[in-house]
Design an enzyme around this catalytic site. Structure first.
Site, PDB file in Angstrom:
ATOM      1  N   GLY A  12      80.688  63.375 -10.190  1.00 25.92           N
ATOM      2  CA  GLY A  12      80.250  64.746  -9.977  1.00 25.92           C
ATOM      3  C   GLY A  12      81.246  65.665  -9.119  1.00 25.92           C
ATOM      4  N   ARG A  82      77.330  51.816 -12.950  1.00 23.64           N
ATOM      5  CA  ARG A  82      77.193  50.561 -13.463  1.00 23.64           C
ATOM      6  C   ARG A  82      78.127  49.619 -12.642  1.00 23.64           C
ATOM      7  NH1 ARG A  82      80.604  49.695 -19.117  1.00 23.64           N
ATOM      8  NH2 ARG A  82      79.920  47.562 -19.775  1.00 23.64           N
ATOM      9  N   ASN A  95      67.839  54.782 -14.815  1.00 26.00           N
ATOM     10  CA  ASN A  95      68.183  55.960 -15.031  1.00 26.00           C
ATOM     11  C   ASN A  95      67.529  57.006 -15.792  1.00 26.00           C
ATOM     12  OD1 ASN A  95      70.356  55.328 -13.346  1.00 26.00           O
ATOM     13  ND2 ASN A  95      71.892  55.190 -14.986  1.00 26.00           N
ATOM     14  N   ASN A 120      74.797  56.988 -17.626  1.00 26.86           N
ATOM     15  CA  ASN A 120      74.624  55.980 -18.739  1.00 26.86           C
ATOM     16  C   ASN A 120      73.128  55.034 -18.625  1.00 26.86           C
ATOM     17  OD1 ASN A 120      77.118  55.612 -19.956  1.00 26.86           O
ATOM     18  ND2 ASN A 120      78.132  55.122 -17.805  1.00 26.86           N
ATOM     19  N   ARG A 151      90.810  58.030 -23.274  1.00 27.29           N
ATOM     20  CA  ARG A 151      91.364  56.612 -23.367  1.00 27.29           C
ATOM     21  C   ARG A 151      92.176  56.128 -24.390  1.00 27.29           C
ATOM     22  NH1 ARG A 151      85.777  54.486 -20.143  1.00 27.29           N
ATOM     23  NH2 ARG A 151      86.490  55.281 -17.950  1.00 27.29           N
ATOM     24  N   HIS A 175      78.544  55.373 -27.099  1.00 30.10           N
ATOM     25  CA  HIS A 175      79.594  55.376 -25.659  1.00 30.10           C
ATOM     26  C   HIS A 175      79.489  54.026 -25.301  1.00 30.10           C
ATOM     27  CE1 HIS A 175      81.782  56.419 -22.384  1.00 30.10           C
ATOM     28  NE2 HIS A 175      80.803  56.278 -21.477  1.00 30.10           N
TER      29      HIS A 175
END
Length: 311
Positions: A12, A82, A95, A120, A151, A175
């Protein structure tokens, strides 16, 4: 233009820093539940202004959603990071409740906002945000594909020894380490297929490295990555606020596209002032179609864990 970022942790705060430095928004609000944390991050970013030359107003608040009123875009990064050895699936129970509460709170003060989900497991959290809020599907966007594609382009750049910004490449699907699909067949360097420069073995190695890119960094850092994720969010927000209509792989709700329904999954999207302006249909070959269907099944399986939360 105003952006709120909920969750002032590494991702963030990096997102806020990039948005401010690049002048993407005129105002950024960081919100966190930890007393003084968002305020400290905001003040630190603000003190960069004289050296980096930006004029964005950056403020931090502790759990006061009234300060987020009138946000054009809200980015949700909230949730636990994670940890090494932790699967994305294990994050769901922790979450989901956080993301649902945050989404409902921001809409009280910014009913017309576009929500970008980073938390996530991202595809499942995006689906949760959509179902919990009842917003039109164009206004809920999961960030994952933007990061995965970045990536992918980076690993191709390293293999080619060419600038990453001259490489066009995209990752679709979920993802996750086993659900994302780097489209090596369509990757190009200045319009030339990368397959003319790289062997199939090298391309498969690049794809494999891309798929475990997040896990690789988690192992090295001891926590989730933040620089590239934060920059990827800022890239997405830029396309929304400035109506750039860039084609970006994002996790969005599909209704028949790519043969799938009732899930949020990474597909190529045109991103502009209305959020998801269009889902772009790529002609996948049979192998890619099979991989996408398998990825969708995996995402759908994770969504099953939300049934008790969405009732």
């Amino acid at each position: 233009m105003k952006v709120t970022i909920v969750g002032a942790g590494n991702v963030g705060a990096t997102c806020a820093d990039v948005i401010s430095y690049r002048g993407i928004a005129s105002e950024v609000v960081l919100l966190d539940i930890k007393e003084g944390f968002a305020e400290g991050k905001a003040l630190d970013i603000t003190q960069c202004a004289t050296n980096t030359g930006f004029n964005t107003k950056v403020s931090g608040v502790t759990n006061d959603y009234s300060k987020t009123a009138g946000s054009d875009v809200v980015v949700i990064t909230s949730g636990i990071p994670r940890k090494p050895g932790m699967t994305r699936e294990e994050l769901i129970g922790i979450n989901a409740g956080i993301v649902k509460t945050v989404a409902e709170n921001v809409l009280k003060y910014s009913p017309n906002t576009i929500i970008v989900v980073v938390s996530n497991p991202m595809d499942t959290m995006t689906y949760l945000a959509l179902k919990a809020t009842g917003l039109p599907k164009n206004r809920i966007i999961g960030m994952g594909g933007a990061l995965d594609s970045s990536r992918f382009r980076t690993y191709l750049s390293l293999a080619l020894d060419k600038p990453a910004n001259d490489i066009s490449a995209m990752v679709i699907g979920g993802h996750g380490d086993t659900t994302m699909i780097p489209l090596t067949r369509l990757a190009s360097y200045n319009g030339i297929p990368v397959s003319q420069f790289l062997s199939e073995d090298v391309l498969q190695k690049v794809a494999a490295d891309t798929m475990v890119g997040g896990a690789t960094l988690t192992g090295l850092l001891g926590t989730s990555a933040w620089y590239a994720p934060g920059a990827s969010v800022a890239y997405l927000v830029d396309s929304i606020l400035n109506d750039q209509k860039k084609m970006i792989a994002c996790s969005v709700f599909v209704e028949g596209e790519y043969g799938q329904n009732d899930i949020c999954i990474g597909v190529p999207c045109i991103i502009g002032k209305n959020g998801v302006e269009e889902i772009v249909n790529i002609n996948l070959n049979d192998q890619e179609k099979a991989l996408f269907a398998k990825s969708a099944d995996a995402v759908r399986g994770m969504n099953d864990a939300l049934k008790s939360i969405l009732v």
